[in-house]
Design an enzyme around this catalytic site. Structure first.
Site, mmCIF file in Angstrom:
data_model
loop_
_atom_site.group_PDB
_atom_site.id
_atom_site.type_symbol
_atom_site.label_atom_id
_atom_site.label_comp_id
_atom_site.label_asym_id
_atom_site.label_seq_id
_atom_site.Cartn_x
_atom_site.Cartn_y
_atom_site.Cartn_z
ATOM 1 N N GLU A 116 0.826 -1.217 0.000
ATOM 2 C CA GLU A 116 0.000 0.000 0.000
ATOM 3 C C GLU A 116 0.860 1.267 0.000
ATOM 4 O O GLU A 116 0.391 2.335 0.381
ATOM 5 C CB GLU A 116 -0.942 0.007 1.225
ATOM 6 C CG GLU A 116 -1.807 -1.215 1.384
ATOM 7 C CD GLU A 116 -2.849 -1.392 0.282
ATOM 8 O OE1 GLU A 116 -2.874 -0.582 -0.674
ATOM 9 O OE2 GLU A 116 -3.633 -2.358 0.362
ATOM 10 N N HIS A 139 -2.719 2.407 8.338
ATOM 11 C CA HIS A 139 -3.821 1.616 7.790
ATOM 12 C C HIS A 139 -3.964 0.343 8.619
ATOM 13 O O HIS A 139 -2.962 -0.263 9.008
ATOM 14 C CB HIS A 139 -3.524 1.263 6.324
ATOM 15 C CG HIS A 139 -4.398 0.176 5.780
ATOM 16 N ND1 HIS A 139 -5.761 0.302 5.668
ATOM 17 C CD2 HIS A 139 -4.111 -1.067 5.315
ATOM 18 C CE1 HIS A 139 -6.264 -0.811 5.153
ATOM 19 N NE2 HIS A 139 -5.290 -1.667 4.935
ATOM 20 N N HIS A 141 -7.221 -2.905 9.985
ATOM 21 C CA HIS A 141 -8.485 -3.599 9.713
ATOM 22 C C HIS A 141 -9.300 -3.764 10.997
ATOM 23 O O HIS A 141 -9.541 -4.900 11.434
ATOM 24 C CB HIS A 141 -8.201 -4.988 9.119
ATOM 25 C CG HIS A 141 -7.332 -5.001 7.904
ATOM 26 N ND1 HIS A 141 -6.637 -6.121 7.483
ATOM 27 C CD2 HIS A 141 -7.064 -4.033 6.983
ATOM 28 C CE1 HIS A 141 -5.962 -5.847 6.367
ATOM 29 N NE2 HIS A 141 -6.190 -4.588 6.051
ATOM 30 N N GLU A 169 -17.398 12.242 22.620
ATOM 31 C CA GLU A 169 -16.104 12.850 22.269
ATOM 32 C C GLU A 169 -15.756 12.771 20.783
ATOM 33 O O GLU A 169 -14.774 13.366 20.357
ATOM 34 C CB GLU A 169 -14.984 12.171 23.066
ATOM 35 C CG GLU A 169 -15.240 12.203 24.557
ATOM 36 C CD GLU A 169 -14.285 13.101 25.308
ATOM 37 O OE1 GLU A 169 -13.074 12.939 25.108
ATOM 38 O OE2 GLU A 169 -14.751 13.951 26.083
ATOM 39 N N HIS A 210 -12.926 -3.422 3.935
ATOM 40 C CA HIS A 210 -11.479 -3.667 4.040
ATOM 41 C C HIS A 210 -10.903 -3.121 5.361
ATOM 42 O O HIS A 210 -10.347 -3.884 6.144
ATOM 43 C CB HIS A 210 -10.755 -3.058 2.829
ATOM 44 C CG HIS A 210 -9.284 -3.302 2.818
ATOM 45 N ND1 HIS A 210 -8.573 -3.642 1.691
ATOM 46 C CD2 HIS A 210 -8.354 -3.258 3.812
ATOM 47 C CE1 HIS A 210 -7.303 -3.819 1.988
ATOM 48 N NE2 HIS A 210 -7.140 -3.587 3.278
#
Ligand code: 13P
Ligand code: ZN
Length: 272
Positions: A116, A139, A141, A169, A210
């Site tokens: 990525e 990144h 999951h 919040e 994803h």
């Protein structure tokens, strides 16, 4: 030359990726993190003229020419980073207008940066144009955010409003909201371009079915952003199937915005 394993950027990267694994956000090789470094801080630990090897990136990112990144490796398990950082992480300098990366440390088994990398580097360029202090793209999951993309509309405004209503919040932590991409093929320049475009208006971008991308000034801030959105998604999944009797109203969200001095994403709340 100081030992790179004592560098604050290294210890923080190892702590953060370990913590991400412990939160269950990074099964197997899931997830990737990149951290922008200053040349001066790198030079305290490495001879910056000693390039181990050259790795083509497959994209252009002229804004990032000469910039240094500590980044996770493709196929590497976050679970293992703390035990073998030199295999699972790499430190690279972008060159040739971003088309090549010079490896200065790490990926010791011949590996390379995350698949990525396009989404990371393009997102860095996009965030730096909005906030010169941005140093992190992350990144992962997380299960609840991911699950939410199966049962919630993927419209960014609706998705953001739902998350803001789940914990008091949230609007304080991410007043810019959450952008949402439809399912796309990961690991491509195309998803990189699309992610970077969404990163211009929000520091969180959901990849439907994803995971999520976060960006911020440091690892703690970025981790905290994802952690807060994931908590809100967890609350949503706990209540989505139950009759809703109460919520946080738009007028209450405005009170929060004023009290904590944040500006909610334009047009996302009803006018006061
Ligand atoms: P990498 O192992 O290439 O970093 O890929 C993991 C991932 O989460 C892909 O989206
Ligand atoms: Zn992923």
């Amino acid at each position: 030359m100081k030992d790179i394993m004592t560098a604050p950027f290294m210890t923080e990267m190892i702590r953060t990726t370990t913590n991400m694994y412990n939160h269950g956000w990074d099964e197997r090789n899931g997830g990737n993190v990149s951290l922008l470094l200053d040349q001066n801080e790198v030079a305290e630990y490495l001879d910056i003229s000693a390039v181990i090897r050259d790795i083509p990136t497959g994209f252009d990112a002229p804004e990032l020419q000469g910039k240094y990144f500590l980044v996770t490796g493709t196929g590497k398990y976050f679970k293992n980073i703390q035990y073998a950082p030199e295999v699972n992480l790499g430190l690279v300098r972008l060159t040739d207008r971003g088309a090549r990366a010079e490896l200065l440390w790490g990926f010791a088994d011949g590996g390379r940066f995350t698949s990525e990398f396009p989404a990371h580097m393009m997102s860095h360029a996009a965030r730096l144009s909005v906030n010169p202090e941005n140093r992190v793209v992350m990144h992962c999951h997380p299960a609840n955010l991911l699950a939410m993309t199966y049962v919630h509309e993927l419209d960014a405004k609706k998705f953001t409003r739902t998350l803001w209503q789940m914990c008091t919040e949230c609007i304080v932590v991410f007043p810019d909201g959450v952008n949402v991409l439809p399912w796309m093929l990961c690991g491509t320049n195309e998803i990189g371009v699309a992610t970077a475009e969404e990163m211009r208006s929000a520091r969180l971008v959901v990849w439907s079915q994803h995971g999520i991308y976060g960006a911020g000034a440091d690892l703690d801030e970025t981790f905290g952003l994802i952690e807060t959105a994931e908590k809100a998604a967890e609350i949503y999944l706990k209540i989505a199937h139950l009759p809703l009797l109460n919520t946080i109203t738009d007028s209450e969200l405005w009170q929060l915005a004023h009290h904590f001095n944040v500006v909610p994403r334009e047009g996302y709340l009803e006018k006061e």
